[in-house]
Design an enzyme around this catalytic site. Structure first.
Site, short mmCIF file in Angstrom:
data_model
loop_
_atom_site.label_atom_id
_atom_site.label_comp_id
_atom_site.label_asym_id
_atom_site.label_seq_id
_atom_site.Cartn_x
_atom_site.Cartn_y
_atom_site.Cartn_z
NE ARG A 58 -1.13 -4.33 0.82
CZ ARG A 58 -1.33 -4.01 2.10
NH1 ARG A 58 -0.91 -4.81 3.05
NH2 ARG A 58 -1.97 -2.91 2.42
CD GLU A 95 -9.66 7.13 10.50
OE1 GLU A 95 -9.17 6.15 9.93
OE2 GLU A 95 -10.83 7.21 10.88
P1 AMP Z 1 -3.61 6.23 1.89
O1 AMP Z 1 -2.35 6.87 2.36
O2 AMP Z 1 -4.80 6.56 2.74
O3 AMP Z 1 -3.88 6.48 0.41
O4 AMP Z 1 -3.44 4.67 2.10
C1 AMP Z 1 -2.67 3.95 1.23
C2 AMP Z 1 -1.88 2.87 1.92
O5 AMP Z 1 -2.60 2.18 2.92
C3 AMP Z 1 -1.46 1.86 0.89
O6 AMP Z 1 -0.07 1.63 1.08
C4 AMP Z 1 -2.31 0.65 1.17
O7 AMP Z 1 -1.50 -0.49 1.19
C5 AMP Z 1 -2.95 0.87 2.52
N1 AMP Z 1 -4.43 0.83 2.52
C6 AMP Z 1 -5.25 1.86 2.79
N2 AMP Z 1 -6.53 1.50 2.77
C7 AMP Z 1 -6.54 0.19 2.46
C8 AMP Z 1 -7.59 -0.78 2.27
N3 AMP Z 1 -8.89 -0.47 2.42
N4 AMP Z 1 -7.23 -2.03 1.93
C9 AMP Z 1 -5.92 -2.35 1.79
N5 AMP Z 1 -4.90 -1.49 1.96
C10 AMP Z 1 -5.20 -0.24 2.30
#
Ligand code: AMP
Length: 170
Positions: A58, A95
């Site tokens: 995205r 996770e």
């Molecule tokens: P992180 O690495 O945990 O910061 O997760 C970021 C990535 O996961 C991004 O590329 C987001 O597109 C996706 N993502 C994580 N959590 C969500 C959520 N609650 N809703 C939508 N996309 C998420």
């Protein structure tokens, strides 16, 4: 414009316990999408960014029109095995399990000032991996641009020292 009007929240997707923030309604509203791209372009237009890096998938949607607006090269940080030429690679923890992000070696150069773009800042793990890609290349991370930030997950704490610009906080 209240951007949150265009975000759909879906419980337990893609797995139990996750509140998924769906940006597709925003993409379908031309004024809201234009507002997002224009706000990023206004924020970064006068800066010394040399390169816009989009995170799959995205992030591509936001980074491409922004790169066009500020007339900077667009480079893609992709999931493992998608890029055809020689690439830098970073593995990071999720996770459950790990993920890999890659970028072509000839798309980021020492001395570049890179803006990294994605849709959601959750734990910050994805951005931290993208930062490592840029820094492996000897380039500088000039900023991190996100549509939204999930503040309870404290992603910013993984990103101390970097400029983080987000348009919505949940
Ligand atoms: P992180 O690495 O945990 O910061 O997760 C970021 C990535 O996961 C991004 O590329 C987001 O597109 C996706 N993502 C994580 N959590 C969500 C959520 N609650 N809703 C939508 N996309 C998420």
């Amino acid at each position: 414009m209240n951007l949150k009007d265009y975000i759909r929240s879906i419980e337990d997707f893609p797995k139990p316990g996750i509140l998924f923030r769906d940006i597709t309604p925003l993409m379908m509203n031309a004024d809201a999408f234009a507002y997002v791209v224009d706000t990023f372009a206004d924020h970064y237009g006068g800066s010394n960014i040399s390169t816009v890096m989009a995170i799959e998938a995205r992030g591509f949607l936001l980074a491409a029109p922004l790169a066009y607006r500020i007339r900077k090269p667009l480079v893609l940080a992709r999931k493992e095995g998608k890029l055809p030429a020689e690439s830098y690679r970073t593995e990071y923890s999720l996770e459950y399990g790990t993920n890999v992000v890659e970028v072509h070696r000839d798309s980021v150069r020492a001395g570049d000032n890179v803006l990294i773009v994605d849709d959601v800042l959750a734990t910050g793990g994805t951005l931290a991996a993208a930062i490592q890609l840029v820094e492996q290349a000897g380039a500088n991370v000039e900023g991190l641009a996100l549509l939204m930030e999930l503040t309870a997950l404290e992603g910013r704490e993984h990103l101390a020292g970097y400029e983080v610009f987000t348009l919505m906080q949940y």
